[in-house]
Design an enzyme around this catalytic site. Structure first.
Site, short mmCIF file in Angstrom:
data_model
loop_
_atom_site.label_atom_id
_atom_site.label_comp_id
_atom_site.label_asym_id
_atom_site.label_seq_id
_atom_site.Cartn_x
_atom_site.Cartn_y
_atom_site.Cartn_z
CE LYS A 71 -11.65 134.88 68.27
NZ LYS A 71 -11.43 133.45 68.40
CE LYS A 126 -12.45 133.35 77.70
NZ LYS A 126 -12.79 132.78 76.41
CE LYS A 169 -6.76 124.47 74.18
NZ LYS A 169 -7.27 124.02 72.90
CG HIS A 224 -11.42 125.45 76.90
ND1 HIS A 224 -11.61 126.79 76.67
CD2 HIS A 224 -10.85 124.96 75.78
CE1 HIS A 224 -11.18 127.08 75.46
NE2 HIS A 224 -10.71 126.00 74.89
CD GLU A 255 -8.62 131.13 67.98
OE1 GLU A 255 -9.41 130.20 67.97
OE2 GLU A 255 -8.83 132.20 68.57
CG ASP A 315 -11.85 135.41 73.59
OD1 ASP A 315 -12.69 134.83 74.27
OD2 ASP A 315 -11.44 134.97 72.49
CG HIS A 332 -7.92 130.43 77.27
ND1 HIS A 332 -8.70 129.82 78.22
CD2 HIS A 332 -8.76 130.76 76.26
CE1 HIS A 332 -9.96 129.79 77.79
NE2 HIS A 332 -10.01 130.36 76.61
C1 BG6 Z 1 -12.27 130.34 73.74
C2 BG6 Z 1 -12.26 131.72 73.15
O1 BG6 Z 1 -12.27 130.41 75.14
O2 BG6 Z 1 -11.13 129.63 73.27
C3 BG6 Z 1 -12.29 131.64 71.63
O3 BG6 Z 1 -13.40 132.43 73.61
C4 BG6 Z 1 -11.14 130.77 71.14
O4 BG6 Z 1 -12.23 132.93 71.06
C5 BG6 Z 1 -11.12 129.45 71.87
O5 BG6 Z 1 -11.32 130.56 69.75
C6 BG6 Z 1 -9.87 128.67 71.51
O6 BG6 Z 1 -9.83 127.46 72.15
P1 BG6 Z 1 -9.90 126.08 71.37
O7 BG6 Z 1 -9.50 125.09 72.36
O8 BG6 Z 1 -11.32 125.97 70.95
O9 BG6 Z 1 -9.01 126.22 70.18
#
Ligand code: BG6
Length: 483
Positions: free
Chosen positions: A346, A155, A189, A185, A223, A242, A247
């Site tokens: 963020k 992505k 999870k 991803h 985050e 993003d 996600h």
């Molecule tokens: C990524 C984003 O795909 O996922 C990031 O580009 C983000 O900005 C991250 O921090 C969060 O996923 P994880 O699983 O690493 O907390």
């Protein structure tokens, strides 16, 4: 879903006479091997997978623009495997035998040489920036790939619906849709995968997951990390593209879809596609139902963060958001009238990564019971991986005064990190955990009205200090809308 149950496809027993055939073997070719994604996420996922399942007959080839040799690359692979605790056999065998080929993969001649060096069934992982991936795919369409080759793409998939459509059209000139793995991803999870069991393997929850009982669904990914040296990518993406477009919409898809008859790739992805097709911005009003903001200087856990606009490599004039919120409607019988509020930001003071289903208040509390003004909630946390149910029950002191109680279950991390889980699907030739082409386009369609309103400056870019709880004007602070 075979991808979650089975292991990396091990080579079948050697054919009569013990001769190996190319068909027994798979090669993972990583384009962008010297990059950050490969080191931080992809190789650790591969290392864990090899350690858990054994590498089978897998070879690894890395290719990049850097002038590396095999030794330098093997060192990178060993270091990355070590970060995932995959530093014993059989992962070391993979690291000891991997090869590195220097190439500009947007050039057909270079690509041809790299492909010639890859034995057996080929898996090509594009760990490259989106624009380079598109060029490499265009070159690959001219060069051609061996039959059965799988393509794995990161992505963001395109930068808008039209871009995603043309990338899809290009990819199906190279291989068939089922051989294309668009990686998200979050779908690897363990708590996200657990949504399926939670919803469809018991009869307690599913009957109440609908508009008659549910008031709102919030999917939040706050985050405490800032930009983390990703200016080159992030300043062109922003929080909406993003996190939400990819996600969080995938999580919405799993939470809101109807039960699939099986967890085969086709059944599961059909159900997810159906519910995402029915999803749109609340009231079709992106101005009222979206928020954007970016962080100013601040402190998180004793760490000072500069303002986003002052981070190296950022163009403040782009007005990229580091926090985005949207409210969506899911136009199905099950969910009509229930707002889905999605938010990701963020550099926030505390991490909050969860989907929360808030139920309507009980229709009538018997006279004589007092003190319960909290709605019941189901909370699915994506790290730490945890399930929680907040309920009102008789309190421990005066039994006629109600108290909220939280029933909690820890999931713990799965055997594999998300990238390991996703790679397992790729090696097993099972696209269940990857995003289908139509869905990738659909997710852009959902957010495009918001992006258009932001481009026209119809929604102000708010600010929040790093380390705070985010902008004051948050959709999550408001009473959820009603249709
Ligand atoms: C990524 C984003 O795909 O996922 C990031 O580009 C983000 O900005 C991250 O921090 C969060 O996923 P994880 O699983 O690493 O907390």
């Amino acid at each position: 879903m075979s991808g979650m149950m089975t292991s990396v496809k091990h080579a079948p027993e050697a054919h009569a006479g013990g001769a190996d055939t190319a068909a027994d073997q798979q090669t993972l070719l990583i384009l962008g091997a010297s990059g950050d994604l490969t080191a931080r996420l992809l190789l650790p996922g591969l290392g864990r997978l090899a350690a858990v399942d054994g590498p089978g007959r897998l070879s690894l080839v890395g290719s990049g623009m850097e002038d590396w040799d095999d030794d330098r690359w093997r060192q990178r692979v060993r270091e990355s495997f070590a970060t995932a605790g995959a530093d014993a056999e059989p992962a070391t065998e993979l690291a000891d035998t991997t090869r590195y080929l220097r190439a500009d993969v947007t050039r057909p001649e270079d690509l041809r040489q790299v492909l010639d060096a890859c034995p057996g069934q080929l898996v090509i992982y594009f760990a490259l920036p989106p624009a380079i991936t598109a060029k490499a795919c265009a070159a690959l369409a001219g060069v051609g790939v061996p039959p059965g080759t799988r393509l794995v793409l990161e992505k963001p998939f395109g930068t808008d619906a039209a871009g995603a459509r043309s990338l899809n059209q290009l990819l199906v000139r190279i291989v068939q849709e089922n051989q294309i793995h668009r990686v998200d991803h979050f779908l690897g999870k363990s708590t996200v995968i657990n949504i399926l069991g939670l919803r469809f393997a018991n009869r307690i929850l599913e009957p109440v997951l609908n508009a008659s009982h549910v008031a709102t669904v919030d999917i939040v990914f706050d985050e405490n990390l800032g930009l983390e040296n990703r200016a080159g990518y992030y300043d062109h993406a922003g929080a909406l593209a993003d996190m939400i477009q990819s996600h969080l919409l995938q999580v919405l898809g799993l939470l809101a879809m109807d039960a699939p008859p099986t967890l085969d790739a086709r059944d599961l992805r059909d159900r997810k596609a159906q519910v995402l097709r029915a999803t749109r911005v609340w009231n079709d009003d992106p101005v009222a139902f979206s928020r954007r903001a970016r962080y100013t200087a601040g402190q998180i856990d004793g760490r000072r963060l500069p303002a986003y606009a002052d981070e190296a490599g950022i163009d403040p004039a782009r007005g990229t958001e580091t926090l985005a919120e949207i409210v969506l409607a899911v136009d199905t019988w099950r969910w009509a009238g229930v707002p889905f509020r999605l938010r990701s930001g963020k550099a926030l003071g505390s991490r909050r990564k969860e989907a929360v289903v808030t139920f309507h208040q009980a229709p009538r509390i018997p006279d004589g019971l007092t003190g319960c003004d909290q709605p019941d909630r189901l909370r699915i946390a994506f790290g730490p991986d945890r399930l929680g149910m907040d309920l009102n029950i008789n309190g421990p002191g005066d039994p006629f005064v109600l108290d909220p109680v939280s029933l909690e279950a820890e999931f713990g991390p799965g055997d594999l990190p998300p990238y390991g889980e996703v790679l397992r699907g790729v090696f097993d030739d099972d696209p269940t955990l990857s995003v289908r082409g139509d869905t990738a386009e659909e997710c852009w369609r959902i957010v495009e009205p918001v992006l258009a309103a932001w481009r026209r400056d119809r929604v102000p870019l708010q600010e929040y200090p790093a380390g705070s709880t985010g902008p004051a004007d948050s959709l999550l602070h408001e009473t959820p809308p009603r249709s």
